[in-house]
Design a protein around this motif. Structure first.
Motif, short mmCIF file in Angstrom:
data_model
loop_
_atom_site.label_atom_id
_atom_site.label_comp_id
_atom_site.label_asym_id
_atom_site.label_seq_id
_atom_site.Cartn_x
_atom_site.Cartn_y
_atom_site.Cartn_z
N ARG A 1 -37.75 48.20 -2.94
CA ARG A 1 -38.56 48.64 -4.03
C ARG A 1 -39.03 50.11 -4.03
NH1 ARG A 1 -41.40 42.69 -5.07
NH2 ARG A 1 -39.75 41.68 -6.25
N PRO B 1 -24.05 50.79 -9.59
CA PRO B 1 -23.97 50.05 -8.09
C PRO B 1 -23.00 50.80 -7.32
CG PRO B 1 -24.43 48.29 -9.70
CD PRO B 1 -24.21 49.64 -10.59
N ASP C 1 -24.32 54.01 -6.17
CA ASP C 1 -25.67 53.69 -5.49
C ASP C 1 -25.39 53.16 -4.19
OD1 ASP C 1 -26.83 54.93 -7.51
OD2 ASP C 1 -27.15 53.20 -8.41
N LEU D 1 -27.41 53.17 -0.39
CA LEU D 1 -27.95 52.19 0.49
C LEU D 1 -27.41 51.89 1.82
CD1 LEU D 1 -28.72 49.33 -2.35
CD2 LEU D 1 -30.38 51.06 -1.17
N VAL E 1 -29.79 43.28 -5.84
CA VAL E 1 -30.61 44.67 -6.22
C VAL E 1 -29.99 45.24 -7.27
CG1 VAL E 1 -31.02 47.07 -5.44
CG2 VAL E 1 -31.07 45.19 -3.60
N ARG E 2 -30.71 45.59 -8.16
CA ARG E 2 -30.20 46.13 -9.46
C ARG E 2 -30.06 47.59 -9.56
NH1 ARG E 2 -28.20 44.32 -14.33
NH2 ARG E 2 -28.55 42.29 -13.93
N THR E 3 -29.27 48.37 -9.79
CA THR E 3 -29.42 49.96 -9.77
C THR E 3 -28.64 50.29 -10.86
OG1 THR E 3 -27.35 50.53 -8.48
CG2 THR E 3 -29.36 49.95 -7.19
N GLU F 1 -24.81 44.87 -9.80
CA GLU F 1 -25.86 44.69 -8.90
C GLU F 1 -25.16 44.74 -7.55
OE1 GLU F 1 -28.69 40.85 -10.26
OE2 GLU F 1 -26.40 40.30 -9.83
N SER G 1 -36.07 55.21 -5.06
CA SER G 1 -36.03 55.81 -6.34
C SER G 1 -34.91 54.95 -7.05
CB SER G 1 -36.17 57.26 -6.42
OG SER G 1 -35.08 57.83 -5.83
N VAL G 2 -33.82 54.70 -6.41
CA VAL G 2 -32.55 54.29 -7.01
C VAL G 2 -32.60 52.65 -7.65
CG1 VAL G 2 -31.37 53.61 -5.32
CG2 VAL G 2 -30.30 54.46 -7.20
N VAL G 3 -33.71 51.89 -7.06
CA VAL G 3 -33.49 50.57 -7.13
C VAL G 3 -34.33 50.41 -8.36
CG1 VAL G 3 -34.43 48.39 -6.20
CG2 VAL G 3 -33.30 50.02 -4.84
N GLU G 4 -33.94 49.38 -9.41
CA GLU G 4 -34.67 49.01 -10.61
C GLU G 4 -35.33 47.64 -10.22
OE1 GLU G 4 -31.57 49.02 -13.33
OE2 GLU G 4 -31.77 51.23 -13.57
#
Length: 347
Positions: free
Chosen positions: A261, A284, A287, A291, A279-281, A242, A264-267
């Motif tokens: 949200r 991390p 990513d 961010l 934020v889960r990616t 995260e 595109s990389v954010v789950e």
């Protein structure tokens, strides 16, 4: 004949083993532990109940004879030179408050234990008053031990360990089950001992406490020392999952959530405490750079971004599973992960 202990180590163990036998039943409590504790550091010993922590500490403190292996305290063998080893340390046992006299006050109890340590009358008064002041009980000297709260009893037990000046102090779960103030007082004492050049061994179930206080920790499971290293190195064995986003204002939560949200990389995005989002990616560590660039434009009402490091308990579970094939239950659930690494701050 075994090799001499390393002179830079406060505590060293090689193949230390303890078996208990009752009739035809045998229990292996400590299984060939190799341990090295550098002088002047706080060393944490962590593991679940029944892992062998107290048994290991008892052998180091010369209270229990090893079945096999050797250990040294300040260069003194705990079997062949037990007296010298014992005089090099002070033990704060987890159940030590059971030895206090309930009808005596705090001062009288410490006075009694000072006499057992062989302190003369003049030294006793100074040592007792100093110890009571260090643990914050100097205003309660006339209160009977039976009237003490749990936290006060635990602090008096720590004060007993401070009556003597030793190079090594062993603390077996000193903050378990007590109020936050008493726990804070005891943790500060451990820091002070380290600051004075003393070596501190801390047995604890509290993973946040171990992370905060300890220079190194040893992970004990089923009598085996699974790994010994710094808390930060151990936590790196578990991949981050995260990223934490710190908001400039609580009012920005909804708009930042929607903007995140849309990336595109954010789950997923979920609130986490006051003014923070988790934020889960997929990755991390990689990513977070994207961010940071997204937030650094100044158009986002974000105060900081950081990768959330797994807790020490997560590392314990992972390393035990790798070493034994068993998946232990986590020792403790922390209040929150530790956001570290890359951060930003807008002017």
């Amino acid at each position: 004949m075994s090799e001499a202990p390393q002179p830079t180590l406060a505590i060293e163990a090689r193949g230390l083993t303890k078996r208990f036998r009752r009739g035809t039943t045998e229990k292996l409590a400590v299984d060939g532990v190799d341990l090295r504790v550098e002088a002047g550091r706080i060393f944490g010993l962590i593991g679940p109940n029944g892992a062998g922590k107290s048994t290991l500490v008892s052998m180091i403190a010369t209270l229990m004879r090893p079945t096999a292996g050797e250990a040294w305290v300040m260069g003194h063998n705990v079997v062949r030179e037990a007296r010298q080893a014992r005089m090099s340390l002070s033990l704060n046992a987890s159940a030590g408050e059971r030895g206090f006299y309930w009808r005596l006050n705090g001062y009288q109890n410490l006075e009694f234990f000072a006499a057992l340590q062989g302190l003369n009358a003049g030294a006793t008064r100074d040592r007792v008053l100093t110890a009571l002041e260090r643990v914050g009980l100097n205003r309660d000297v006339k209160l009977r031990f039976g009237e003490f709260s749990s936290g006060m009893k635990r602090r008096l037990n720590v004060a007993r360990a401070l009556l003597v000046d030793r190079p090594i102090y062993l603390f077996d779960e000193p903050t378990t089950g007590i109020d936050p103030h008493s726990a804070m007082v005891i943790r500060n004492i451990l820091r002070q001992l380290k600051g004075a050049g003393k070596t501190v061994v801390l047995v604890t179930h509290n993973m946040e406490e171990a992370t905060e206080l300890c220079d190194e920790v040893g992970m004990l499971y089923a009598g085996r020392l699974i790994r010994q290293d710094t808390p930060e190195v151990l936590r790196r064995h578990v991949p981050s999952s995260e990223i934490e986003v710190e908001l400039r204002s609580l009012a920005d939560s909804e708009v930042v959530t929607e903007r995140l949200r849309s990336l595109s990389v954010v789950e997923s995005v979920v609130p986490y405490g006051e003014g923070r989002l988790r934020v889960r990616t997929p990755s991390p560590e990689d990513d977070v750079r994207g961010l940071l660039l997204w937030a650094a434009t100044g158009e986002q009402p974000v105060a900081g971004i950081s990768v959330v490091r797994p807790e020490l308990t997560d590392a314990f579970v992972r390393l035990v599973e790798e070493a034994t094939g068993e998946r232990p239950a986590p020792i403790a659930v922390s209040e929150r992960g530790s956001p570290v690494a890359a951060r930003i701050a807008h002017p």
